[in-house]
Design a protein around this motif. Structure first.
Motif, PDB file in Angstrom:
ATOM      1  N   PRO A 157       0.804  -1.232  -0.165  1.00 29.18           N
ATOM      2  CA  PRO A 157      -0.091  -0.035  -0.137  1.00 29.18           C
ATOM      3  C   PRO A 157       0.782   1.143   0.027  1.00 29.18           C
ATOM      4  O   PRO A 157       1.876   1.550   0.780  1.00 29.18           O
ATOM      5  CB  PRO A 157      -0.736  -0.194   1.267  1.00 29.18           C
ATOM      6  CG  PRO A 157      -0.778  -1.567   1.573  1.00 29.18           C
ATOM      7  CD  PRO A 157       0.610  -1.965   1.137  1.00 29.18           C
ATOM      8  N   VAL A 158       0.494   2.244  -0.961  1.00 25.46           N
ATOM      9  CA  VAL A 158       1.386   3.148  -0.968  1.00 25.46           C
ATOM     10  C   VAL A 158       1.848   4.112   0.512  1.00 25.46           C
ATOM     11  O   VAL A 158       2.768   4.682   0.594  1.00 25.46           O
ATOM     12  CB  VAL A 158       0.788   4.441  -1.986  1.00 25.46           C
ATOM     13  CG1 VAL A 158       0.732   3.872  -3.404  1.00 25.46           C
ATOM     14  CG2 VAL A 158      -0.576   4.865  -1.538  1.00 25.46           C
ATOM     15  N   GLY A 159       0.810   4.045   1.205  1.00 22.27           N
ATOM     16  CA  GLY A 159       1.019   4.474   2.440  1.00 22.27           C
ATOM     17  C   GLY A 159       2.358   4.034   3.385  1.00 22.27           C
ATOM     18  O   GLY A 159       2.815   4.515   4.306  1.00 22.27           O
TER      19      GLY A 159
ATOM     20  N   SER B 201      13.026   8.231  -0.352  1.00 19.15           N
ATOM     21  CA  SER B 201      13.844   8.922  -0.359  1.00 19.15           C
ATOM     22  C   SER B 201      14.118   9.909  -1.409  1.00 19.15           C
ATOM     23  O   SER B 201      14.142   9.535  -2.415  1.00 19.15           O
ATOM     24  CB  SER B 201      15.228   8.564   0.367  1.00 19.15           C
ATOM     25  OG  SER B 201      16.256   9.703   0.397  1.00 19.15           O
ATOM     26  N   VAL B 202      13.837  11.007  -1.525  1.00 23.10           N
ATOM     27  CA  VAL B 202      13.962  12.244  -2.684  1.00 23.10           C
ATOM     28  C   VAL B 202      14.951  13.175  -2.482  1.00 23.10           C
ATOM     29  O   VAL B 202      15.204  13.618  -1.326  1.00 23.10           O
ATOM     30  CB  VAL B 202      12.692  13.150  -2.704  1.00 23.10           C
ATOM     31  CG1 VAL B 202      12.723  13.976  -4.165  1.00 23.10           C
ATOM     32  CG2 VAL B 202      11.562  12.252  -2.861  1.00 23.10           C
ATOM     33  N   ARG B 203      15.880  13.091  -3.635  1.00 24.36           N
ATOM     34  CA  ARG B 203      16.941  14.074  -3.534  1.00 24.36           C
ATOM     35  C   ARG B 203      17.083  15.013  -4.639  1.00 24.36           C
ATOM     36  O   ARG B 203      16.488  14.594  -5.813  1.00 24.36           O
ATOM     37  CB  ARG B 203      18.267  13.404  -3.485  1.00 24.36           C
ATOM     38  CG  ARG B 203      18.560  12.591  -4.586  1.00 24.36           C
ATOM     39  CD  ARG B 203      20.212  11.753  -4.663  1.00 24.36           C
ATOM     40  NE  ARG B 203      20.547  11.129  -5.841  1.00 24.36           N
ATOM     41  CZ  ARG B 203      21.303  12.092  -6.859  1.00 24.36           C
ATOM     42  NH1 ARG B 203      21.417  13.152  -6.537  1.00 24.36           N
ATOM     43  NH2 ARG B 203      21.594  11.199  -7.845  1.00 24.36           N
ATOM     44  N   ASN B 204      17.622  15.948  -4.599  1.00 21.99           N
ATOM     45  CA  ASN B 204      17.632  17.159  -5.666  1.00 21.99           C
ATOM     46  C   ASN B 204      18.968  16.987  -6.558  1.00 21.99           C
ATOM     47  O   ASN B 204      20.167  16.919  -6.218  1.00 21.99           O
ATOM     48  CB  ASN B 204      17.607  18.561  -5.113  1.00 21.99           C
ATOM     49  CG  ASN B 204      17.637  19.595  -6.089  1.00 21.99           C
ATOM     50  OD1 ASN B 204      17.792  19.236  -7.535  1.00 21.99           O
ATOM     51  ND2 ASN B 204      17.497  20.612  -5.820  1.00 21.99           N
ATOM     52  N   GLY B 205      18.622  16.194  -7.548  1.00 22.76           N
ATOM     53  CA  GLY B 205      19.979  15.791  -8.757  1.00 22.76           C
ATOM     54  C   GLY B 205      19.741  16.868  -9.918  1.00 22.76           C
ATOM     55  O   GLY B 205      20.359  16.328 -10.819  1.00 22.76           O
TER      56      GLY B 205
ATOM     57  N   ASP C 139       6.470  16.448  -1.918  1.00 24.87           N
ATOM     58  CA  ASP C 139       4.955  16.927  -1.796  1.00 24.87           C
ATOM     59  C   ASP C 139       3.923  16.264  -2.729  1.00 24.87           C
ATOM     60  O   ASP C 139       2.853  15.897  -2.311  1.00 24.87           O
ATOM     61  CB  ASP C 139       5.001  18.707  -1.996  1.00 24.87           C
ATOM     62  CG  ASP C 139       5.535  19.248  -0.685  1.00 24.87           C
ATOM     63  OD1 ASP C 139       5.788  18.756   0.276  1.00 24.87           O
ATOM     64  OD2 ASP C 139       5.621  20.328  -0.962  1.00 24.87           O
ATOM     65  N   GLN C 140       4.468  16.170  -4.078  1.00 24.77           N
ATOM     66  CA  GLN C 140       3.750  15.577  -5.214  1.00 24.77           C
ATOM     67  C   GLN C 140       3.540  14.158  -4.377  1.00 24.77           C
ATOM     68  O   GLN C 140       2.082  13.655  -4.541  1.00 24.77           O
ATOM     69  CB  GLN C 140       4.309  15.561  -6.558  1.00 24.77           C
ATOM     70  CG  GLN C 140       4.176  16.807  -7.072  1.00 24.77           C
ATOM     71  CD  GLN C 140       4.670  16.694  -8.397  1.00 24.77           C
ATOM     72  OE1 GLN C 140       4.487  15.654  -9.135  1.00 24.77           O
ATOM     73  NE2 GLN C 140       5.218  17.710  -9.169  1.00 24.77           N
ATOM     74  N   LEU C 141       4.298  13.335  -4.082  1.00 22.77           N
ATOM     75  CA  LEU C 141       4.137  11.897  -3.601  1.00 22.77           C
ATOM     76  C   LEU C 141       3.364  12.020  -2.435  1.00 22.77           C
ATOM     77  O   LEU C 141       2.417  11.082  -2.303  1.00 22.77           O
ATOM     78  CB  LEU C 141       5.705  11.401  -3.175  1.00 22.77           C
ATOM     79  CG  LEU C 141       6.551  10.825  -4.551  1.00 22.77           C
ATOM     80  CD1 LEU C 141       7.876  10.526  -4.102  1.00 22.77           C
ATOM     81  CD2 LEU C 141       5.776   9.994  -5.155  1.00 22.77           C
ATOM     82  N   LYS C 142       3.540  13.000  -1.395  1.00 22.69           N
ATOM     83  CA  LYS C 142       2.512  12.754  -0.173  1.00 22.69           C
ATOM     84  C   LYS C 142       1.250  13.073  -0.606  1.00 22.69           C
ATOM     85  O   LYS C 142       0.378  12.727   0.111  1.00 22.69           O
ATOM     86  CB  LYS C 142       3.021  13.997   0.824  1.00 22.69           C
ATOM     87  CG  LYS C 142       4.363  13.471   1.240  1.00 22.69           C
ATOM     88  CD  LYS C 142       5.047  14.663   2.235  1.00 22.69           C
ATOM     89  CE  LYS C 142       6.434  14.609   2.902  1.00 22.69           C
ATOM     90  NZ  LYS C 142       6.850  15.536   3.690  1.00 22.69           N
TER      91      LYS C 142
ATOM     92  N   ARG D 116       5.142   8.126   3.639  1.00 26.37           N
ATOM     93  CA  ARG D 116       6.628   7.768   4.359  1.00 26.37           C
ATOM     94  C   ARG D 116       7.651   8.625   3.315  1.00 26.37           C
ATOM     95  O   ARG D 116       8.763   8.043   3.432  1.00 26.37           O
ATOM     96  CB  ARG D 116       6.832   6.419   4.558  1.00 26.37           C
ATOM     97  CG  ARG D 116       5.751   5.661   5.691  1.00 26.37           C
ATOM     98  CD  ARG D 116       6.188   4.296   5.853  1.00 26.37           C
ATOM     99  NE  ARG D 116       7.495   4.178   6.365  1.00 26.37           N
ATOM    100  CZ  ARG D 116       8.134   3.009   6.247  1.00 26.37           C
ATOM    101  NH1 ARG D 116       7.706   1.705   5.997  1.00 26.37           N
ATOM    102  NH2 ARG D 116       9.399   2.918   6.895  1.00 26.37           N
ATOM    103  N   THR D 117       7.511   9.585   2.835  1.00 27.20           N
ATOM    104  CA  THR D 117       8.397  10.158   1.880  1.00 27.20           C
ATOM    105  C   THR D 117       9.171  11.399   2.680  1.00 27.20           C
ATOM    106  O   THR D 117       8.770  12.027   3.561  1.00 27.20           O
ATOM    107  CB  THR D 117       7.932  11.098   0.664  1.00 27.20           C
ATOM    108  OG1 THR D 117       6.887  10.043   0.055  1.00 27.20           O
ATOM    109  CG2 THR D 117       8.640  11.887  -0.165  1.00 27.20           C
TER     110      THR D 117
END
Length: 570
Positions: A435-437, A442-446, A464-467, A473-474
């Protein structure tokens, strides 16, 4: 300066060069001029001396040596019988004579030089299998200009460079499609300027990542061919499965063993200038069959083709390779057992390969894979590029947009000849997503490139888009801002593949950009330079087409003829 395509940059000290007469641009430029002055062009199509000998010639000899195994039951034509016999004769000669045959087989294995596949720190991402479970195969061909033996010194000239650090003056990536229906080749000009990754030589010497652009052919001097592999992966993101390297003497011995290959020029040519630059190639207008040293001259010629740069030389190499494949597949050059033995001896002595290709059988099996591709489905290309300016005038940079498009097509196994079959949707992972929740991301700026710093706030905006999509759990990895040319999602193990694909689907990121990698311990999303602006992921349009700037040449095109520079005609 020309605009380089975005790629991963690694922090580190200035790249150290082993070139005897200086480092970086100054020393390299002097070295280039010296080699061109006395021995012809510095960009031989050959491979390194003590590190090896491999490159184009092996691939031509091995991959083109006959069509081989057809599954058809129809009556065999004379040509098909010849090709089948030719492909098996060497194995019979080696294995059919008992102990002596085994000793000769071991002798050939002993000829082959082996080195590590990659010297870089980055673990290359695994291939993504197609719907049938097949994966592509990528081979990097390297030609070294080593002048470390009497034979190489005689052929290469430039006495002041004898014993110096070899350069990777020919670099070609061979991409064999997952279904083995087509072959795509990308040449990278030796004058390409790019960032070098950190490389650790087999003897433990560490070459830090460069902090400024360095000429790509210097990669070979940073520990060996494994650093050239790491450099390609750093720039392109294309997994390299194997490499082959060959030097001047290796090219000549292979060309002699294979026999004449027809090439064409649109005017008389003599590649020799008043101040001694040039390969010495001298041909009359029209088609000539070249072999031995003359074949090496053709492959090395820069002065005399088109604008006297490495770009023209790459085209000449493509013409030679295509022509060689056509000749070998006629079967007439592989019907003599003695010639086959000579070819086997020349090929194994000439090559340095990675340890995954360390036996004759492995090389033979590789050749069998290449033989499945019909000539009409072979496409040669050159990395799209733009000229530099100022101190880098005469050097080239990857052309923004076009170069990445070409790399992406190879990464995604899209044929460069435009004949892509209708694709089946990727198979659903065996382990479905949680389940997506419950999925941790982990998101990083590349988004950083050589010309631009990271775009502010990109990791947070995508997180924020993922949340908003339910991925509660982003988190954001603010410590890692290493540049990535394109957005990608990595996962460490098969049980997380479904979760990683769920992240991609939520953001509209193509599943081809989801890769398994041991570099991460969980699902990691790198927001790349292709997504610097707010909003939805910008899926490229019309990316199934090879850029015009790649100069694609089809393997069946027997009308190709090199344009001769008017200053080098007679």
């Amino acid at each position: 300066m020309g605009g380089p395509v975005g790629r991963s940059s690694m922090p580190g000290e200035e790249t150290r060069s082993r070139v005897r007469r200086g480092d970086r641009l100054g020393g390299e430029e002097a070295r280039d001029d010296g080699r061109d002055t006395e021995g012809g062009d510095a960009s031989a199509s050959g491979g390194s001396g003590e590190r090896g000998r491999r490159s184009e010639s092996h691939r031509r000899g091995a991959s083109a040596g006959g069509r081989g195994r057809s599954g058809r039951r129809a009556p065999k034509s004379g040509k098909r019988r010849v090709l089948r016999w030719s492909a098996s004769v060497l194995a019979v000669l080696i294995l059919g004579t008992g102990g002596a045959g085994y000793l000769y087989y071991e002798h050939l294995n002993g000829n082959i030089k082996k080195e590590d596949l990659t010297l870089g720190d980055k673990q290359m991402a695994d291939h993504k299998a197609n719907a049938a479970g097949q994966t592509p195969l990528n081979i990097l061909l390297i030609g070294s200009d080593a002048r470390d033996s009497k034979a190489n010194q005689k052929l290469g000239g430039a006495k002041e460079t004898f014993g110096g650090t070899p350069l990777a003056d020919v670099q070609m990536l061979l991409h064999l499609s997952a279904d083995r229906s087509n072959l795509s080749v990308i040449s990278m000009p030796r004058d390409t300027m790019l960032k070098m990754p950190k490389c650790t030589a087999p003897d433990g010497e560490v070459f830090p990542a460069s902090t400024r652009d360095v000429q790509t052919n210097q990669s070979l001097g940073r520990g060996g061919p494994g650093c050239t592999v790491a450099t390609w992966y750093e720039l392109t993101g294309i997994r390299i499965d194997h490499f082959m390297m060959i030097d001047f003497a290796g090219v000549v011995s292979m060309a002699d063993a294979i026999g004449g290959v027809p090439v064409c020029v649109d005017a008389n040519i003599h590649s020799r200038s008043a101040d001694g630059k040039g390969s010495g190639l001298k041909l009359e207008k029209g088609t000539t069959s070249v072999k031995g040293e003359q074949a090496l001259q053709w492959l090395r010629t820069r002065y005399g083709f088109e604008d006297n740069t490495d770009l023209g030389r790459a085209k000449a190499q493509h013409q030679y390779m295509n022509s060689m494949v056509r000749e070998l597949r006629k079967g007439t050059k592989l019907t003599d057992p003695a010639k086959l033995m000579n070819l086997a001896e020349a090929a194994t002595e000439a090559l340095t390969v990675d340890k995954g290709l360390d036996t004759v059988k492995k090389l033979y099996d590789l050749a069998e894979e290449f033989k499945k591709v019909p000539t009409k489905r072979i496409t040669m290309s050159t990395m799209p590029n733009v000229y530099g300016t100022g101190v880098n005038s005469g050097r080239v940079y990857p052309k923004a947009g076009d170069a990445e498009q070409l790399f992406r097509m190879v990464r995604d196994d899209v044929p460069l000849d435009g004949k892509a079959s209708k694709r089946k949707k990727p198979e659903e992972p065996k382990d479905p997503s949680a389940p997506v929740g419950e999925i941790a991301v982990s998101v990083r700026n590349g988004t950083a490139t050589d010309a631009l710093g990271p775009a502010s706030g990109r990791a947070g905006e995508v997180a924020d888009q993922l949340k908003d999509a339910g991925f509660g759990r982003t988190s954001i990895d603010s410590d890692n801002v290493t540049g990535a040319a394109r957005t990608g999602i990595l996962y460490p193990s098969a049980d997380l593949e479904g979760d990683a694909q769920a992240v991609a689907k939520a953001l509209g990121v193509p599943l081809a950009q989801v890769k398994r990698s041991t570099d991460v311990s969980g699902i990691s999303l790198a927001v790349g330079a292709d997504w610097r602006e707010d909003g939805a992921y910008p899926v490229s349009k019309g990316t199934e087409k090879t850029p015009e700037s790649a100069g694609a040449l089809n393997g069946e095109d027997d009308k190709a003829c090199m344009k001769v520079n008017p200053n080098y005609t007679w």
